[in-house]
Design an enzyme around this catalytic site. Structure first.
Site, PDB file in Angstrom:
ATOM      1  N   ASN A 193       0.858  -1.191   0.000  1.00 12.43           N
ATOM      2  CA  ASN A 193       0.000   0.000   0.000  1.00 12.43           C
ATOM      3  C   ASN A 193       0.899   1.247   0.000  1.00 12.43           C
ATOM      4  OD1 ASN A 193      -1.463   2.242   1.029  1.00 12.43           O
ATOM      5  ND2 ASN A 193      -3.018   0.871   1.875  1.00 12.43           N
TER       6      ASN A 193
ATOM      7  N   ASP B   2      -0.834  -3.574   9.959  1.00 15.10           N
ATOM      8  CA  ASP B   2      -2.196  -4.028   9.680  1.00 15.10           C
ATOM      9  C   ASP B   2      -3.121  -3.019  10.337  1.00 15.10           C
ATOM     10  OD1 ASP B   2      -3.571  -6.151   8.176  1.00 15.10           O
ATOM     11  OD2 ASP B   2      -4.679  -6.363  10.047  1.00 15.10           O
ATOM     12  N   SER B   3      -4.053  -2.518   9.553  1.00 15.27           N
ATOM     13  CA  SER B   3      -4.834  -1.384  10.039  1.00 15.27           C
ATOM     14  C   SER B   3      -6.252  -1.479   9.519  1.00 15.27           C
ATOM     15  CB  SER B   3      -4.176  -0.083   9.590  1.00 15.27           C
ATOM     16  OG  SER B   3      -3.807  -0.160   8.227  1.00 15.27           O
TER      17      SER B   3
ATOM     18  N   PHE C  32      -5.706   8.290   1.491  1.00 10.03           N
ATOM     19  CA  PHE C  32      -5.990   7.045   0.777  1.00 10.03           C
ATOM     20  C   PHE C  32      -7.108   6.315   1.522  1.00 10.03           C
ATOM     21  CE2 PHE C  32      -4.006   3.938   3.674  1.00 10.03           C
ATOM     22  CZ  PHE C  32      -3.136   4.736   4.393  1.00 10.03           C
TER      23      PHE C  32
ATOM     24  N   LYS D 103      -2.025  15.027   8.916  1.00 13.01           N
ATOM     25  CA  LYS D 103      -2.449  13.644   9.215  1.00 13.01           C
ATOM     26  C   LYS D 103      -1.289  12.889   9.878  1.00 13.01           C
ATOM     27  CE  LYS D 103      -3.966   9.209   7.449  1.00 13.01           C
ATOM     28  NZ  LYS D 103      -4.018   8.243   6.347  1.00 13.01           N
TER      29      LYS D 103
HETATM   30  P1  ITT Z   1      -0.748  -4.288   3.065  1.00 12.59           P
HETATM   31  O1  ITT Z   1      -1.480  -5.449   3.679  1.00 12.59           O
HETATM   32  O2  ITT Z   1       0.110  -4.665   1.898  1.00 12.59           O
HETATM   33  O3  ITT Z   1      -0.001  -3.481   4.083  1.00 12.59           O
HETATM   34  P2  ITT Z   1      -3.416  -3.240   2.636  1.00 12.59           P
HETATM   35  O4  ITT Z   1      -3.916  -1.989   1.987  1.00 12.59           O
HETATM   36  O5  ITT Z   1      -3.997  -4.543   2.190  1.00 12.59           O
HETATM   37  O6  ITT Z   1      -1.825  -3.254   2.445  1.00 12.59           O
HETATM   38  P3  ITT Z   1      -4.480  -3.785   5.293  1.00 12.59           P
HETATM   39  O7  ITT Z   1      -4.639  -5.241   5.033  1.00 12.59           O
HETATM   40  O8  ITT Z   1      -3.873  -3.377   6.613  1.00 12.59           O
HETATM   41  O9  ITT Z   1      -3.552  -3.076   4.200  1.00 12.59           O
HETATM   42  O10 ITT Z   1      -5.866  -3.084   5.078  1.00 12.59           O
HETATM   43  C1  ITT Z   1      -6.195  -1.931   5.749  1.00 12.59           C
HETATM   44  C2  ITT Z   1      -7.127  -1.090   4.933  1.00 12.59           C
HETATM   45  O11 ITT Z   1      -7.706  -0.133   5.862  1.00 12.59           O
HETATM   46  C3  ITT Z   1      -6.375  -0.285   3.905  1.00 12.59           C
HETATM   47  O12 ITT Z   1      -6.436  -0.852   2.633  1.00 12.59           O
HETATM   48  C4  ITT Z   1      -7.072   1.064   3.937  1.00 12.59           C
HETATM   49  O13 ITT Z   1      -8.058   1.123   3.002  1.00 12.59           O
HETATM   50  C5  ITT Z   1      -7.706   1.148   5.319  1.00 12.59           C
HETATM   51  N1  ITT Z   1      -6.856   2.065   6.070  1.00 12.59           N
HETATM   52  C6  ITT Z   1      -5.839   1.764   6.910  1.00 12.59           C
HETATM   53  N2  ITT Z   1      -5.221   2.871   7.336  1.00 12.59           N
HETATM   54  C7  ITT Z   1      -5.845   3.899   6.730  1.00 12.59           C
HETATM   55  C8  ITT Z   1      -5.651   5.281   6.730  1.00 12.59           C
HETATM   56  O14 ITT Z   1      -4.660   5.853   7.410  1.00 12.59           O
HETATM   57  N3  ITT Z   1      -6.473   6.025   6.009  1.00 12.59           N
HETATM   58  C9  ITT Z   1      -7.458   5.471   5.289  1.00 12.59           C
HETATM   59  N4  ITT Z   1      -7.701   4.187   5.193  1.00 12.59           N
HETATM   60  C10 ITT Z   1      -6.898   3.381   5.920  1.00 12.59           C
END
Ligand code: ITT
Length: 199
Positions: free
Chosen positions: A11, A70-71, A155, A178
């Site tokens: 990401n 992971d978020s 994003f 942010k």
């Molecule tokens: P990786 O696993 O490769 O790190 P991912 O995008 O799949 O990338 P996650 O599995 O952690 O990451 O999914 C978390 C989703 O939550 C992520 O795709 C975002 O859409 C959302 N998210 C997390 N942090 C965010 C933020 O700071 N602002 C907006 N959306 C966020």
């Protein structure tokens, strides 16, 4: 100061936020643009579990210290959803790739006329060394969801999230702002404290 660190994410939004705040503690930061970062199936049922899966796989493949995030967005009136499925919610409805406009619309539809639009973002960082040493750092930020979404600076779900005490969404805010207050910023601040003591 750490000599080398791989940011184990695909990401790009995360990479920028993480690399910017870690540059004073790490001499060389590598990401998926520089080195092969494995794609990992996120099979755990917690943020920490999935962050560890991603960081461990990267540390094993690269033999370098690896940091994964992971978020997700947890909506209180939806029992904490989409939570660990935040990325997956953008892949529903047969769309190709990820469509966060669709995912945000989905959340707004599910909330309907519910007055409680409170939510929080959470980020869990896992730092894994090739010798097996592991550390976890967590950050959260509370806020409210607006409709329609607004702003194109962040994003994911940023355009619908207004942090508590602020008027703008994360999507409208300057990235530096942010980076000062977000869930990821809080987790990164804890990681930075740890790296300060790292010989
Ligand atoms: P990786 O696993 O490769 O790190 P991912 O995008 O799949 O990338 P996650 O599995 O952690 O990451 O999914 C978390 C989703 O939550 C992520 O795709 C975002 O859409 C959302 N998210 C997390 N942090 C965010 C933020 O700071 N602002 C907006 N959306 C966020």
């Amino acid at each position: 100061m750490l000599e080398k660190l791989v940011i184990a994410t695909h990401n790009k939004g995360k990479v920028v936020e993480m690399a910017t705040s870690l540059q004073e503690h790490v001499r060389t930061i590598l990401s998926a643009d520089d080195i092969d970062v494995p794609e990992v199936e996120e099979t755990e049922d917690s943020f920490a579990g999935n962050a560890l899966l991603k960081a461990r796989a990267c540390a094993k493949a690269t033999k370098l210290p690896s940091l994964a995030d992971d978020s997700g967005l947890c909506v209180n009136a939806l029992g904490g959803k989409p939570g660990i499925h935040s990325a997956r919610w953008a892949e529903l409805e047969g769309q190709e790739g990820r469509d966060f406009k669709l995912a945000m619309g989905f959340i707004d539809d599910k909330l309907g006329k519910n007055k409680d639009r409170s939510a929080y973002f959470i980020a869990v960082l896992a730092l894994v060394f090739p010798d097996g040493e592991e550390h976890i750092f967590e950050g959260r930020i509370e806020g409210n969801l607006i409709w329609p979404p607004s702003g194109d600076k962040g994003f994911g779900y940023d355009p619908m999230f207004v942090p508590e005490g602020k008027r703008q969404t994360f999507g409208e805010m300057e990235p530096e702002e942010k980076r000062k207050i977000s869930h990821r910023a809080k987790a990164l601040a804890k990681l930075s404290e740890f790296l300060k003591t790292y010989a």
